[in-house]
Design a protein around this motif. Structure first.
Motif, PDB file in Angstrom:
ATOM      1  N   PHE A 187       0.813  -1.209   0.000  1.00  0.00           N
ATOM      2  CA  PHE A 187       0.000   0.000   0.000  1.00  0.00           C
ATOM      3  C   PHE A 187       0.848   1.261   0.000  1.00  0.00           C
ATOM      4  CE2 PHE A 187      -3.195  -2.908   1.837  1.00  0.00           C
ATOM      5  CZ  PHE A 187      -4.316  -2.542   1.104  1.00  0.00           C
ATOM      6  N   GLN A 188       0.215   2.337  -0.448  1.00  0.00           N
ATOM      7  CA  GLN A 188       0.788   3.664  -0.297  1.00  0.00           C
ATOM      8  C   GLN A 188       0.789   4.059   1.187  1.00  0.00           C
ATOM      9  OE1 GLN A 188      -1.910   5.974  -2.677  1.00  0.00           O
ATOM     10  NE2 GLN A 188      -0.885   5.475  -4.615  1.00  0.00           N
ATOM     11  N   PRO A 189       1.575   5.075   1.562  1.00  0.00           N
ATOM     12  CA  PRO A 189       1.522   5.568   2.941  1.00  0.00           C
ATOM     13  C   PRO A 189       0.137   6.121   3.286  1.00  0.00           C
ATOM     14  CG  PRO A 189       3.463   6.402   1.802  1.00  0.00           C
ATOM     15  CD  PRO A 189       2.596   5.771   0.756  1.00  0.00           C
ATOM     16  N   PHE A 190      -0.195   6.092   4.556  1.00  0.00           N
ATOM     17  CA  PHE A 190      -1.486   6.628   5.002  1.00  0.00           C
ATOM     18  C   PHE A 190      -1.366   7.043   6.467  1.00  0.00           C
ATOM     19  CE2 PHE A 190      -1.557   2.315   6.488  1.00  0.00           C
ATOM     20  CZ  PHE A 190      -2.346   2.300   7.633  1.00  0.00           C
ATOM     21  N   GLY A 191      -2.376   7.718   6.949  1.00  0.00           N
ATOM     22  CA  GLY A 191      -2.430   8.070   8.361  1.00  0.00           C
ATOM     23  C   GLY A 191      -1.313   8.987   8.815  1.00  0.00           C
ATOM     24  N   GLY A 192      -0.800   9.805   7.910  1.00  0.00           N
ATOM     25  CA  GLY A 192       0.270  10.728   8.278  1.00  0.00           C
ATOM     26  C   GLY A 192       1.670  10.164   8.162  1.00  0.00           C
ATOM     27  N   GLU A 193       1.802   8.887   7.822  1.00  0.00           N
ATOM     28  CA  GLU A 193       3.123   8.284   7.643  1.00  0.00           C
ATOM     29  C   GLU A 193       3.720   8.701   6.302  1.00  0.00           C
ATOM     30  OE1 GLU A 193       4.652   6.525   9.926  1.00  0.00           O
ATOM     31  OE2 GLU A 193       2.965   6.326  11.330  1.00  0.00           O
ATOM     32  N   GLN A 194       5.047   8.772   6.252  1.00  0.00           N
ATOM     33  CA  GLN A 194       5.735   9.147   5.023  1.00  0.00           C
ATOM     34  C   GLN A 194       6.040   7.953   4.123  1.00  0.00           C
ATOM     35  OE1 GLN A 194       6.201  12.496   4.233  1.00  0.00           O
ATOM     36  NE2 GLN A 194       4.849  12.594   6.026  1.00  0.00           N
ATOM     37  N   VAL A 195       6.053   6.774   4.704  1.00  0.00           N
ATOM     38  CA  VAL A 195       6.324   5.547   3.950  1.00  0.00           C
ATOM     39  C   VAL A 195       5.349   4.468   4.397  1.00  0.00           C
ATOM     40  CG1 VAL A 195       8.778   6.050   3.634  1.00  0.00           C
ATOM     41  CG2 VAL A 195       8.029   4.729   5.631  1.00  0.00           C
ATOM     42  N   ASN A 196       5.252   3.437   3.610  1.00  0.00           N
ATOM     43  CA  ASN A 196       4.489   2.250   4.002  1.00  0.00           C
ATOM     44  C   ASN A 196       5.395   1.042   3.801  1.00  0.00           C
ATOM     45  OD1 ASN A 196       2.697   0.004   4.203  1.00  0.00           O
ATOM     46  ND2 ASN A 196       0.978   1.375   3.808  1.00  0.00           N
ATOM     47  N   PRO A 197       5.795   0.363   4.894  1.00  0.00           N
ATOM     48  CA  PRO A 197       6.737  -0.749   4.760  1.00  0.00           C
ATOM     49  C   PRO A 197       6.182  -1.914   3.947  1.00  0.00           C
ATOM     50  CG  PRO A 197       5.835  -0.682   6.978  1.00  0.00           C
ATOM     51  CD  PRO A 197       5.396   0.579   6.294  1.00  0.00           C
TER      52      PRO A 197
ATOM     53  N   LEU B 101      -0.788 -17.208  -7.673  1.00  0.00           N
ATOM     54  CA  LEU B 101      -0.777 -16.937  -6.236  1.00  0.00           C
ATOM     55  C   LEU B 101      -0.836 -15.430  -6.039  1.00  0.00           C
ATOM     56  CD1 LEU B 101      -0.204 -17.858  -3.211  1.00  0.00           C
ATOM     57  CD2 LEU B 101       2.225 -17.565  -3.777  1.00  0.00           C
ATOM     58  N   VAL B 102      -1.665 -14.999  -5.064  1.00  0.00           N
ATOM     59  CA  VAL B 102      -1.787 -13.575  -4.754  1.00  0.00           C
ATOM     60  C   VAL B 102      -1.655 -13.385  -3.249  1.00  0.00           C
ATOM     61  CG1 VAL B 102      -3.137 -11.459  -5.010  1.00  0.00           C
ATOM     62  CG2 VAL B 102      -3.453 -13.344  -6.644  1.00  0.00           C
ATOM     63  N   ILE B 103      -0.742 -12.517  -2.839  1.00  0.00           N
ATOM     64  CA  ILE B 103      -0.610 -12.174  -1.424  1.00  0.00           C
ATOM     65  C   ILE B 103      -0.596 -10.654  -1.318  1.00  0.00           C
ATOM     66  CG2 ILE B 103       0.755 -12.357   0.681  1.00  0.00           C
ATOM     67  CD1 ILE B 103       1.936 -14.955  -0.404  1.00  0.00           C
ATOM     68  N   CYS B 104      -1.592 -10.129  -0.638  1.00  0.00           N
ATOM     69  CA  CYS B 104      -1.650  -8.695  -0.383  1.00  0.00           C
ATOM     70  C   CYS B 104      -1.061  -8.442   1.006  1.00  0.00           C
ATOM     71  CB  CYS B 104      -3.088  -8.192  -0.441  1.00  0.00           C
ATOM     72  SG  CYS B 104      -3.859  -8.384  -2.072  1.00  0.00           S
ATOM     73  N   VAL B 105      -0.296  -7.380   1.113  1.00  0.00           N
ATOM     74  CA  VAL B 105       0.436  -7.069   2.343  1.00  0.00           C
ATOM     75  C   VAL B 105       0.081  -5.659   2.788  1.00  0.00           C
ATOM     76  CG1 VAL B 105       2.714  -6.948   3.442  1.00  0.00           C
ATOM     77  CG2 VAL B 105       2.316  -8.562   1.549  1.00  0.00           C
ATOM     78  N   GLY B 106      -0.124  -5.487   4.103  1.00  0.00           N
ATOM     79  CA  GLY B 106      -0.451  -4.182   4.629  1.00  0.00           C
ATOM     80  C   GLY B 106       0.222  -3.918   5.965  1.00  0.00           C
ATOM     81  N   GLN B 107       0.326  -2.663   6.308  1.00  0.00           N
ATOM     82  CA  GLN B 107       0.937  -2.246   7.575  1.00  0.00           C
ATOM     83  C   GLN B 107      -0.099  -2.271   8.690  1.00  0.00           C
ATOM     84  OE1 GLN B 107       2.678   1.868   7.737  1.00  0.00           O
ATOM     85  NE2 GLN B 107       1.132   2.093   9.330  1.00  0.00           N
ATOM     86  N   ALA B 108       0.303  -2.817   9.839  1.00  0.00           N
ATOM     87  CA  ALA B 108      -0.538  -2.797  11.040  1.00  0.00           C
ATOM     88  C   ALA B 108       0.326  -2.308  12.192  1.00  0.00           C
ATOM     89  CB  ALA B 108      -1.121  -4.174  11.342  1.00  0.00           C
ATOM     90  N   GLY B 109       0.402  -0.998  12.359  1.00  0.00           N
ATOM     91  CA  GLY B 109       1.199  -0.432  13.433  1.00  0.00           C
ATOM     92  C   GLY B 109       0.738  -0.927  14.790  1.00  0.00           C
TER      93      GLY B 109
ATOM     94  N   SER C 175      10.177   4.833  15.483  1.00  0.00           N
ATOM     95  CA  SER C 175      10.860   5.879  16.239  1.00  0.00           C
ATOM     96  C   SER C 175       9.938   7.045  16.555  1.00  0.00           C
ATOM     97  CB  SER C 175      12.089   6.374  15.462  1.00  0.00           C
ATOM     98  OG  SER C 175      11.700   7.019  14.250  1.00  0.00           O
ATOM     99  N   ALA C 176       8.879   7.201  15.768  1.00  0.00           N
ATOM    100  CA  ALA C 176       7.896   8.263  16.006  1.00  0.00           C
ATOM    101  C   ALA C 176       6.711   7.768  16.822  1.00  0.00           C
ATOM    102  CB  ALA C 176       7.412   8.827  14.677  1.00  0.00           C
ATOM    103  N   HIS C 177       6.742   6.488  17.202  1.00  0.00           N
ATOM    104  CA  HIS C 177       5.661   5.894  17.996  1.00  0.00           C
ATOM    105  C   HIS C 177       6.301   5.179  19.177  1.00  0.00           C
ATOM    106  CE1 HIS C 177       2.656   6.603  14.800  1.00  0.00           C
ATOM    107  NE2 HIS C 177       3.651   6.295  13.960  1.00  0.00           N
ATOM    108  N   PRO C 178       6.639   5.901  20.239  1.00  0.00           N
ATOM    109  CA  PRO C 178       7.357   5.312  21.375  1.00  0.00           C
ATOM    110  C   PRO C 178       6.688   4.045  21.906  1.00  0.00           C
ATOM    111  CG  PRO C 178       7.214   7.688  21.619  1.00  0.00           C
ATOM    112  CD  PRO C 178       6.352   7.335  20.433  1.00  0.00           C
ATOM    113  N   GLY C 179       7.504   3.004  22.028  1.00  0.00           N
ATOM    114  CA  GLY C 179       7.012   1.737  22.553  1.00  0.00           C
ATOM    115  C   GLY C 179       6.451   0.798  21.508  1.00  0.00           C
ATOM    116  N   ALA C 180       6.263   1.275  20.275  1.00  0.00           N
ATOM    117  CA  ALA C 180       5.694   0.420  19.235  1.00  0.00           C
ATOM    118  C   ALA C 180       6.738  -0.559  18.714  1.00  0.00           C
ATOM    119  CB  ALA C 180       5.168   1.260  18.085  1.00  0.00           C
ATOM    120  N   PRO C 181       6.376  -1.822  18.536  1.00  0.00           N
ATOM    121  CA  PRO C 181       7.319  -2.794  17.964  1.00  0.00           C
ATOM    122  C   PRO C 181       7.553  -2.520  16.490  1.00  0.00           C
ATOM    123  CG  PRO C 181       5.162  -3.788  18.246  1.00  0.00           C
ATOM    124  CD  PRO C 181       5.081  -2.430  18.876  1.00  0.00           C
ATOM    125  N   SER C 182       8.638  -3.060  15.979  1.00  0.00           N
ATOM    126  CA  SER C 182       8.953  -2.853  14.568  1.00  0.00           C
ATOM    127  C   SER C 182       9.692  -4.062  14.019  1.00  0.00           C
ATOM    128  CB  SER C 182       9.808  -1.597  14.390  1.00  0.00           C
ATOM    129  OG  SER C 182      11.086  -1.761  14.989  1.00  0.00           O
TER     130      SER C 182
END
Length: 217
Positions: free
Chosen positions: A12-22, A67-75, A178-185
């Protein structure tokens, strides 16, 4: 028409104020890769209800993948989440990138309540653990654009039983966390390696492993 020897991966494209989407960063790194005799094609989807499904359907028609695999970010999640089920509900906590915020609306008006993934998610989880990647089976893909795409994907392929498909959520990248203190990555490079293993297992596994991977709550 039979499926081509192509694997379609979407991010996906970035969303929710993020500059990138991993999700896109990790998926795009596999563009053109050869895995188990199949060629990987990566596509970036907009974070927008409706528009995302139009882009996905166009890619499915163009690629006719095996085969199709869709991937999304779940902060906030700490592992690769192999999603089990997509539900027929759009209920957006925040607006999408086109300022749409549907509440209690169906993804597909006349669609069933839910679709299950056709990926061998338990075999995939075991292979990821063996290779040292953090992974879990997830029982919910939420009700935002990720679930919207997951449900729309399974609906589009509902009559193409030979084409396996599903959705994976991934954590923030370290730069985001780094912009979300305590969030795993999880490093984008690690996610890319894990996705390569996921594709390999999905192509090689006919019957999923029968092992416990449920949730108590």
């Amino acid at each position: 028409m039979t499926a081509r020897r192509t694997v379609l991966l979407t991010g996906f494209q970035p969303f929710g104020g993020e500059q990138v989407n991993p999700s896109w960063q990790a998926v795009s790194a596999l563009q053109g890769a050869r895995i188990a005799g199949h060629r990987v094609v990566a596509r970036e989807l907009p974070v927008a209800f409706g528009t995302s499904l139009k882009a996905l359907r166009a890619a499915l028609k163009e690629m006719q993948p095996a085969l199709v695999i869709c991937v999304g970010q779940a902060g906030g999640r700490a592992q690769l989440s192999l999603e089990r089920v997509a539900i027929n509900v759009d209920d957006a906590r925040i607006p999408d990138n086109r300022d749409q915020q549907p509440v209690d609306m169906p993804v597909i008006g006349d669609g069933p309540a839910a679709y299950f993934t056709t990926l061998p998610i338990k075999a995939m989880r075991e292979a990821l653990h063996t290779a040292g990647f953090p992974a879990e089976i997830s029982q919910t893909a939420g009700t935002y654009v990720c679930n919207h795409v997951f449900y729309g994907l399974m609906h589009a392929l509902r009559r193409q039983r030979a084409v396996r498909a599903g959705f994976i959520h991934i954590p923030y990248s370290p730069a985001q966390a780094s912009a979300h203190p305590g969030a795993p990555s999880l490093a984008v490079e690690t996610v890319t390696q894990a996705l390569r293993e996921v594709v390999r297992v999905a192509l090689a596994t006919r019957d999923d492993a029968r092992i416990a991977a449920g949730a108590e709550h």
